[in-house]
Scaffold this motif. Structure first.
Motif, PDB file in Angstrom:
ATOM      1  N   THR A  17     -36.954 -16.575 -11.439  1.00 19.08           N
ATOM      2  CA  THR A  17     -36.585 -17.977 -11.202  1.00 19.08           C
ATOM      3  C   THR A  17     -37.011 -18.422  -9.807  1.00 19.08           C
ATOM      4  OG1 THR A  17     -34.740 -17.867 -12.742  1.00 19.08           O
ATOM      5  CG2 THR A  17     -34.667 -19.612 -11.090  1.00 19.08           C
ATOM      6  N   ARG A  18     -36.704 -17.609  -8.803  1.00 20.51           N
ATOM      7  CA  ARG A  18     -37.086 -17.962  -7.417  1.00 20.51           C
ATOM      8  C   ARG A  18     -38.593 -18.068  -7.275  1.00 20.51           C
ATOM      9  NH1 ARG A  18     -34.119 -13.669  -4.093  1.00 20.51           N
ATOM     10  NH2 ARG A  18     -33.521 -13.042  -6.132  1.00 20.51           N
ATOM     11  N   TYR A  19     -39.330 -17.128  -7.856  1.00 19.34           N
ATOM     12  CA  TYR A  19     -40.782 -17.133  -7.766  1.00 19.34           C
ATOM     13  C   TYR A  19     -41.368 -18.404  -8.406  1.00 19.34           C
ATOM     14  CZ  TYR A  19     -45.643 -15.781  -8.255  1.00 19.34           C
ATOM     15  OH  TYR A  19     -47.012 -15.760  -8.199  1.00 19.34           O
ATOM     16  N   LEU A  20     -40.880 -18.732  -9.590  1.00 16.68           N
ATOM     17  CA  LEU A  20     -41.383 -19.932 -10.266  1.00 16.68           C
ATOM     18  C   LEU A  20     -41.058 -21.200  -9.476  1.00 16.68           C
ATOM     19  CD1 LEU A  20     -40.521 -18.978 -13.948  1.00 16.68           C
ATOM     20  CD2 LEU A  20     -42.811 -19.174 -12.972  1.00 16.68           C
ATOM     21  N   LYS A  21     -39.836 -21.285  -8.968  1.00 18.67           N
ATOM     22  CA  LYS A  21     -39.453 -22.470  -8.179  1.00 18.67           C
ATOM     23  C   LYS A  21     -40.271 -22.567  -6.900  1.00 18.67           C
ATOM     24  CE  LYS A  21     -34.802 -23.226  -9.925  1.00 18.67           C
ATOM     25  NZ  LYS A  21     -33.364 -23.292  -9.616  1.00 18.67           N
ATOM     26  N   LYS A  22     -40.521 -21.417  -6.257  1.00 16.82           N
ATOM     27  CA  LYS A  22     -41.328 -21.387  -5.030  1.00 16.82           C
ATOM     28  C   LYS A  22     -42.735 -21.921  -5.295  1.00 16.82           C
ATOM     29  CE  LYS A  22     -43.216 -18.193  -1.644  1.00 16.82           C
ATOM     30  NZ  LYS A  22     -43.427 -16.795  -1.292  1.00 16.82           N
ATOM     31  N   ASN A  23     -43.201 -21.745  -6.532  1.00 15.61           N
ATOM     32  CA  ASN A  23     -44.542 -22.200  -6.894  1.00 15.61           C
ATOM     33  C   ASN A  23     -44.554 -23.569  -7.560  1.00 15.61           C
ATOM     34  OD1 ASN A  23     -46.670 -20.046  -6.252  1.00 15.61           O
ATOM     35  ND2 ASN A  23     -44.899 -18.893  -6.962  1.00 15.61           N
ATOM     36  N   GLY A  24     -43.455 -24.307  -7.398  1.00 12.04           N
ATOM     37  CA  GLY A  24     -43.438 -25.707  -7.795  1.00 12.04           C
ATOM     38  C   GLY A  24     -42.941 -26.030  -9.191  1.00 12.04           C
ATOM     39  N   TYR A  25     -42.438 -25.038  -9.919  1.00 12.05           N
ATOM     40  CA  TYR A  25     -41.949 -25.288 -11.270  1.00 12.05           C
ATOM     41  C   TYR A  25     -40.459 -25.618 -11.253  1.00 12.05           C
ATOM     42  CZ  TYR A  25     -46.335 -23.129 -12.602  1.00 12.05           C
ATOM     43  OH  TYR A  25     -47.666 -22.841 -12.741  1.00 12.05           O
ATOM     44  N   SER A  26     -40.046 -26.431 -12.196  1.00 11.96           N
ATOM     45  CA  SER A  26     -38.631 -26.693 -12.418  1.00 11.96           C
ATOM     46  C   SER A  26     -38.165 -25.664 -13.435  1.00 11.96           C
ATOM     47  CB  SER A  26     -38.458 -28.113 -12.965  1.00 11.96           C
ATOM     48  OG  SER A  26     -37.132 -28.328 -13.335  1.00 11.96           O
ATOM     49  N   VAL A  27     -37.100 -24.906 -13.106  1.00 13.26           N
ATOM     50  CA  VAL A  27     -36.678 -23.789 -13.952  1.00 13.26           C
ATOM     51  C   VAL A  27     -35.190 -23.864 -14.257  1.00 13.26           C
ATOM     52  CG1 VAL A  27     -36.559 -21.276 -14.165  1.00 13.26           C
ATOM     53  CG2 VAL A  27     -38.430 -22.327 -12.873  1.00 13.26           C
ATOM     54  N   ASP A  28     -34.866 -23.717 -15.544  1.00  6.01           N
ATOM     55  CA  ASP A  28     -33.495 -23.470 -15.976  1.00  6.01           C
ATOM     56  C   ASP A  28     -33.483 -22.031 -16.466  1.00  6.01           C
ATOM     57  OD1 ASP A  28     -32.570 -26.035 -15.479  1.00  6.01           O
ATOM     58  OD2 ASP A  28     -32.980 -26.729 -17.514  1.00  6.01           O
ATOM     59  N   SER A  29     -32.500 -21.251 -16.026  1.00 10.82           N
ATOM     60  CA  SER A  29     -32.450 -19.863 -16.462  1.00 10.82           C
ATOM     61  C   SER A  29     -31.135 -19.571 -17.169  1.00 10.82           C
ATOM     62  CB  SER A  29     -32.646 -18.919 -15.274  1.00 10.82           C
ATOM     63  OG  SER A  29     -31.631 -19.089 -14.319  1.00 10.82           O
ATOM     64  N   VAL A  30     -31.236 -18.765 -18.227  1.00  2.81           N
ATOM     65  CA  VAL A  30     -30.084 -18.378 -19.034  1.00  2.81           C
ATOM     66  C   VAL A  30     -30.126 -16.867 -19.240  1.00  2.81           C
ATOM     67  CG1 VAL A  30     -29.934 -20.615 -20.181  1.00  2.81           C
ATOM     68  CG2 VAL A  30     -31.307 -18.804 -21.207  1.00  2.81           C
ATOM     69  N   LEU A  31     -29.016 -16.318 -19.744  1.00  2.00           N
ATOM     70  CA  LEU A  31     -28.894 -14.867 -19.860  1.00  2.00           C
ATOM     71  C   LEU A  31     -28.956 -14.323 -21.281  1.00  2.00           C
ATOM     72  CD1 LEU A  31     -26.130 -14.367 -17.156  1.00  2.00           C
ATOM     73  CD2 LEU A  31     -28.587 -13.963 -16.924  1.00  2.00           C
ATOM     74  N   ASP A  32     -29.057 -15.198 -22.285  1.00  4.36           N
ATOM     75  CA  ASP A  32     -29.183 -14.702 -23.664  1.00  4.36           C
ATOM     76  C   ASP A  32     -29.830 -15.757 -24.556  1.00  4.36           C
ATOM     77  OD1 ASP A  32     -27.079 -16.371 -24.998  1.00  4.36           O
ATOM     78  OD2 ASP A  32     -25.721 -15.209 -23.735  1.00  4.36           O
ATOM     79  N   GLY A  33     -30.190 -15.332 -25.769  1.00  4.83           N
ATOM     80  CA  GLY A  33     -30.886 -16.207 -26.709  1.00  4.83           C
ATOM     81  C   GLY A  33     -30.066 -17.386 -27.180  1.00  4.83           C
ATOM     82  N   GLU A  34     -28.769 -17.168 -27.387  1.00  3.47           N
ATOM     83  CA  GLU A  34     -27.895 -18.266 -27.821  1.00  3.47           C
ATOM     84  C   GLU A  34     -27.877 -19.392 -26.788  1.00  3.47           C
ATOM     85  OE1 GLU A  34     -23.702 -17.692 -28.921  1.00  3.47           O
ATOM     86  OE2 GLU A  34     -24.477 -16.363 -30.476  1.00  3.47           O
ATOM     87  N   GLU A  35     -27.760 -18.991 -25.533  1.00  2.49           N
ATOM     88  CA  GLU A  35     -27.752 -19.970 -24.442  1.00  2.49           C
ATOM     89  C   GLU A  35     -29.096 -20.711 -24.382  1.00  2.49           C
ATOM     90  OE1 GLU A  35     -25.729 -19.772 -20.025  1.00  2.49           O
ATOM     91  OE2 GLU A  35     -26.671 -17.973 -20.813  1.00  2.49           O
ATOM     92  N   ALA A  36     -30.184 -19.989 -24.599  1.00  3.21           N
ATOM     93  CA  ALA A  36     -31.512 -20.610 -24.594  1.00  3.21           C
ATOM     94  C   ALA A  36     -31.603 -21.692 -25.669  1.00  3.21           C
ATOM     95  CB  ALA A  36     -32.592 -19.554 -24.804  1.00  3.21           C
ATOM     96  N   LEU A  37     -31.109 -21.386 -26.860  1.00  2.55           N
ATOM     97  CA  LEU A  37     -31.134 -22.375 -27.943  1.00  2.55           C
ATOM     98  C   LEU A  37     -30.279 -23.588 -27.603  1.00  2.55           C
ATOM     99  CD1 LEU A  37     -30.944 -19.928 -30.973  1.00  2.55           C
ATOM    100  CD2 LEU A  37     -32.951 -21.213 -30.192  1.00  2.55           C
ATOM    101  N   ASP A  38     -29.146 -23.366 -26.949  1.00  2.00           N
ATOM    102  CA  ASP A  38     -28.301 -24.491 -26.521  1.00  2.00           C
ATOM    103  C   ASP A  38     -29.045 -25.374 -25.523  1.00  2.00           C
ATOM    104  OD1 ASP A  38     -26.199 -23.649 -28.107  1.00  2.00           O
ATOM    105  OD2 ASP A  38     -25.135 -22.663 -26.465  1.00  2.00           O
ATOM    106  N   TYR A  39     -29.732 -24.776 -24.557  1.00  2.00           N
ATOM    107  CA  TYR A  39     -30.474 -25.547 -23.564  1.00  2.00           C
ATOM    108  C   TYR A  39     -31.603 -26.339 -24.221  1.00  2.00           C
ATOM    109  CZ  TYR A  39     -28.414 -23.994 -19.139  1.00  2.00           C
ATOM    110  OH  TYR A  39     -27.573 -23.790 -18.067  1.00  2.00           O
ATOM    111  N   LEU A  40     -32.286 -25.727 -25.177  1.00  2.00           N
ATOM    112  CA  LEU A  40     -33.365 -26.434 -25.877  1.00  2.00           C
ATOM    113  C   LEU A  40     -32.847 -27.623 -26.670  1.00  2.00           C
ATOM    114  CD1 LEU A  40     -35.487 -23.404 -27.009  1.00  2.00           C
ATOM    115  CD2 LEU A  40     -36.337 -25.337 -25.680  1.00  2.00           C
ATOM    116  N   GLU A  41     -31.623 -27.506 -27.166  1.00  2.00           N
ATOM    117  CA  GLU A  41     -31.019 -28.591 -27.936  1.00  2.00           C
ATOM    118  C   GLU A  41     -30.881 -29.865 -27.100  1.00  2.00           C
ATOM    119  OE1 GLU A  41     -29.713 -30.036 -31.477  1.00  2.00           O
ATOM    120  OE2 GLU A  41     -30.160 -27.909 -31.194  1.00  2.00           O
TER     121      GLU A  41
END
Length: 77
Positions: A17-41
Motif C-alpha cells: 500500500t505504501r509503495y503504491l501510494k508513494k508512486n501516485g496511486y490511490s489505494v484501498d486495502s483490505v484483509l480478505d476476499g469478503e471485504e474486497a467484494l464489499d469495497y467493490l460493491e
C-alpha cells in the motif's frame, strides 16, 4: 488510478500500500476476499490486486465472484 489491494498478511499489505501510494496511486486495502467484494460493491476501481491464499474467501473464489459482476482487471499475488 484507483487500486483495491486484498492481502491478509498485514505487514505485506502495509508495504505494498505504501509503495503504491508513494508512486501516485490511490489505494484501498483490505484483509480478505469478503471485504474486497464489499469495497467493490460501493467503489469504482481501475485494478484489483488479490492474494491467492486469504481467509473467508480465497483469491481464486474472489476473482470468480468479481468476474460475475465487474470487468475490472485483476492481478493475482
Amino acid at each position: 488510478m484507483k487500486i483495491l489491494l486484498a492481502e491478509d498478511e498485514v505487514d505485506l499489505n502495509n508495504v505494498v500500500t505504501r509503495y503504491l501510494k508513494k508512486n501516485g496511486y490511490s489505494v484501498d486495502s483490505v484483509l480478505d476476499g469478503e471485504e474486497a467484494l464489499d469495497y467493490l460493491e460501493y467503489g469504482e476501481y481501475d485494478l484489483v490486486i488479490l492474494d491467492i491464499m486469504m481467509p473467508e474467501i480465497d483469491g481464486i473464489q474472489t476473482a470468480i465472484k468479481i468476474r460475475e459482476t465487474w470487468a475490472v482487471p485483476i492481478i493475482m499475488l
